[in-house]
Design a protein around this motif. Structure first.
Motif, PDB file in Angstrom:
ATOM      1  N   GLU A 217       0.698  -1.192   0.054  1.00 51.33           N
ATOM      2  CA  GLU A 217      -0.051  -0.072  -0.070  1.00 51.33           C
ATOM      3  C   GLU A 217       0.901   1.305  -0.093  1.00 51.33           C
ATOM      4  O   GLU A 217       0.365   2.216  -0.711  1.00 51.33           O
ATOM      5  CB  GLU A 217      -0.940   0.057   1.000  1.00 51.33           C
ATOM      6  N   PRO A 218       1.846   1.340   0.593  1.00 50.58           N
ATOM      7  CA  PRO A 218       2.673   2.451   0.617  1.00 50.58           C
ATOM      8  C   PRO A 218       3.371   2.621  -0.988  1.00 50.58           C
ATOM      9  O   PRO A 218       4.144   3.830  -1.142  1.00 50.58           O
ATOM     10  CB  PRO A 218       3.992   2.399   1.401  1.00 50.58           C
ATOM     11  N   LEU A 219       3.365   1.884  -1.660  1.00 55.27           N
ATOM     12  CA  LEU A 219       3.922   1.720  -3.019  1.00 55.27           C
ATOM     13  C   LEU A 219       3.018   2.023  -3.951  1.00 55.27           C
ATOM     14  O   LEU A 219       1.736   1.692  -4.003  1.00 55.27           O
ATOM     15  CB  LEU A 219       4.821   0.564  -3.252  1.00 55.27           C
ATOM     16  N   ALA A 220       3.343   2.402  -5.238  1.00 59.49           N
ATOM     17  CA  ALA A 220       2.407   2.700  -6.314  1.00 59.49           C
ATOM     18  C   ALA A 220       2.923   2.605  -7.778  1.00 59.49           C
ATOM     19  O   ALA A 220       4.372   2.587  -7.775  1.00 59.49           O
ATOM     20  CB  ALA A 220       1.729   4.106  -6.421  1.00 59.49           C
ATOM     21  N   GLY A 221       2.242   2.312  -8.766  1.00 61.70           N
ATOM     22  CA  GLY A 221       2.738   2.144 -10.152  1.00 61.70           C
ATOM     23  C   GLY A 221       3.908   1.221 -10.299  1.00 61.70           C
ATOM     24  O   GLY A 221       3.777   0.236  -9.924  1.00 61.70           O
ATOM     25  N   VAL A 222       4.994   1.666 -11.244  1.00 63.43           N
ATOM     26  CA  VAL A 222       6.086   0.804 -11.507  1.00 63.43           C
ATOM     27  C   VAL A 222       6.656   0.158 -10.070  1.00 63.43           C
ATOM     28  O   VAL A 222       7.180  -0.832 -10.055  1.00 63.43           O
ATOM     29  CB  VAL A 222       6.950   1.746 -12.102  1.00 63.43           C
ATOM     30  N   GLU A 223       6.839   0.969  -8.994  1.00 63.33           N
ATOM     31  CA  GLU A 223       7.462   0.446  -7.913  1.00 63.33           C
ATOM     32  C   GLU A 223       6.709  -0.621  -7.244  1.00 63.33           C
ATOM     33  O   GLU A 223       7.334  -1.696  -6.963  1.00 63.33           O
ATOM     34  CB  GLU A 223       7.646   1.784  -6.805  1.00 63.33           C
ATOM     35  N   ARG A 224       5.460  -0.293  -7.066  1.00 61.25           N
ATOM     36  CA  ARG A 224       4.596  -1.579  -6.708  1.00 61.25           C
ATOM     37  C   ARG A 224       4.804  -2.842  -7.493  1.00 61.25           C
ATOM     38  O   ARG A 224       4.859  -4.115  -7.100  1.00 61.25           O
ATOM     39  CB  ARG A 224       3.100  -1.221  -6.598  1.00 61.25           C
ATOM     40  N   SER A 225       4.504  -2.705  -8.828  1.00 61.07           N
ATOM     41  CA  SER A 225       4.806  -3.679  -9.550  1.00 61.07           C
ATOM     42  C   SER A 225       5.916  -4.434  -9.587  1.00 61.07           C
ATOM     43  O   SER A 225       6.236  -5.745  -9.611  1.00 61.07           O
ATOM     44  CB  SER A 225       4.430  -3.375 -11.107  1.00 61.07           C
ATOM     45  N   ALA A 226       7.129  -3.704  -9.589  1.00 57.07           N
ATOM     46  CA  ALA A 226       8.456  -4.260  -9.386  1.00 57.07           C
ATOM     47  C   ALA A 226       8.773  -4.904  -8.037  1.00 57.07           C
ATOM     48  O   ALA A 226       9.252  -6.104  -7.916  1.00 57.07           O
ATOM     49  CB  ALA A 226       9.494  -3.272  -9.117  1.00 57.07           C
ATOM     50  N   PHE A 227       8.152  -4.398  -6.846  1.00 53.99           N
ATOM     51  CA  PHE A 227       8.099  -5.184  -5.692  1.00 53.99           C
ATOM     52  C   PHE A 227       7.577  -6.591  -5.576  1.00 53.99           C
ATOM     53  O   PHE A 227       7.947  -7.601  -5.342  1.00 53.99           O
ATOM     54  CB  PHE A 227       7.474  -4.241  -4.575  1.00 53.99           C
ATOM     55  N   LEU A 228       6.162  -6.496  -6.233  1.00 49.11           N
ATOM     56  CA  LEU A 228       5.583  -7.703  -6.474  1.00 49.11           C
ATOM     57  C   LEU A 228       6.223  -8.838  -7.482  1.00 49.11           C
ATOM     58  O   LEU A 228       6.377 -10.015  -6.994  1.00 49.11           O
ATOM     59  CB  LEU A 228       4.104  -7.437  -6.949  1.00 49.11           C
ATOM     60  N   ALA A 229       6.707  -8.441  -8.478  1.00 51.49           N
ATOM     61  CA  ALA A 229       7.502  -9.106  -9.330  1.00 51.49           C
ATOM     62  C   ALA A 229       8.642  -9.926  -8.708  1.00 51.49           C
ATOM     63  O   ALA A 229       8.753 -11.188  -8.840  1.00 51.49           O
ATOM     64  CB  ALA A 229       7.880  -8.507 -10.645  1.00 51.49           C
ATOM     65  N   ARG A 230       9.416  -9.153  -7.859  1.00 48.55           N
ATOM     66  CA  ARG A 230      10.664  -9.570  -6.977  1.00 48.55           C
ATOM     67  C   ARG A 230      10.124 -10.640  -5.948  1.00 48.55           C
ATOM     68  O   ARG A 230      10.801 -11.780  -5.787  1.00 48.55           O
ATOM     69  CB  ARG A 230      11.398  -8.424  -6.489  1.00 48.55           C
TER      70      ARG A 230
END
Length: 254
Positions: A211-224
């Motif tokens: 929830e503190p992340l958004a957009g590309v940053e959230r997608s990158a976190f989830l992918a990793r």
């Protein structure tokens, strides 16, 4: 955090409801008159209580407006209200407080549970279930990915604290209990793949991380995170993965 998502939570309804069924099976009451489902969520646990105790007045409580809306839609004849588990205590005539997967979100939940049990009359029951999975790869890897990425500062305090030792619960609750039973069960949920594990935890434990992340940053976190899960949960013979999920159960009778 943003409000809870009933639809995300219920994607694995049968698996999430099974611990509630197992907890309810150990409640030593035949015909309680007043039952409270603390942390009722979308009403799946409340439905079990209504079915088990059809003559009782069953009230579902939750701090999430979205969850309460879903619960009312599911059980229009039942009663639901907003309440905060950190401070709530039952009225003296409540016979059963049922709390399925709620008190792990309360930082000082052991004193809160002692207050709930202490407010009950003799013979009444407090029944609690909490996930005890902070040492599992699913949650270790949340913390690992959070600490190693460019989002580390944002997620420094995202992780939930692990549950205290069982003795801490026993020592706090036993002075209020004529009978106290505490045990662990470890479930092995069969899921499609690592992506399904992400989907599972996205309704609960993963929320403070994304929830503190958004957009590309959230997608990158989830992918990793998903890549780490794929390595930690190898596929079984049928191509699926097993999500081990330990849970702590407490049944205390005044």
């Amino acid at each position: 955090m943003a409000d809870w998502s009933p639809s995300t939570y219920l994607k694995f309804e049968d698996e999430r409801t099974r611990p509630a069924r197992d907890l309810l099976a150990q409640v030593p009451l035949a015909a309680p008159r007043r039952v409270v489902d603390m942390g009722c969520g979308p009403g799946n646990s409340t439905e079990l209580l209504v079915e088990r105790f059809p003559e009782a007045q069953v009230v579902g409580l939750d701090s999430s407006p979205a969850m309460l809306t879903a619960a009312r839609q599911r059980l229009p004849a039942a009663s639901f209200a907003e309440a905060d588990a950190t401070t709530w205590v039952p009225e003296a005539d409540v016979d059963l407080v049922f709390a399925n997967a709620i008190y792990q979100w309360v930082p000082e939940h052991i004193p809160a549970l002692a207050n709930v049990l202490g407010a009950l009359r003799p013979g009444a029951v407090l029944a609690v279930q909490m996930p005890d999975n902070m040492a599992e790869p699913s949650h270790q890897l949340m913390r690992k990915v959070a600490a190693e990425g460019p989002w580390a500062a944002k997620l420094a305090n995202a992780a939930r604290l692990p549950l205290p030792p069982v003795k801490a619960y026993y020592d706090a609750l036993k002075p209020h209990a004529a009978h106290l039973d505490i045990w662990h069960s470890a479930y092995n949920h069969v899921l499609a793949d690592a992506a399904a594990i992400v989907e599972w935890v996205s309704a609960t434990g993963l929320r403070p991380f994304v929830e503190p992340l958004a957009g590309v940053e959230r997608s990158a976190f989830l992918a990793r995170y998903e890549a780490e899960l794929a390595a930690a949960y190898p596929k079984a013979v049928d191509g699926k993965v097993l999500l081990r999920f330990p849970r702590l159960f407490i049944v205390a009778q005044r």
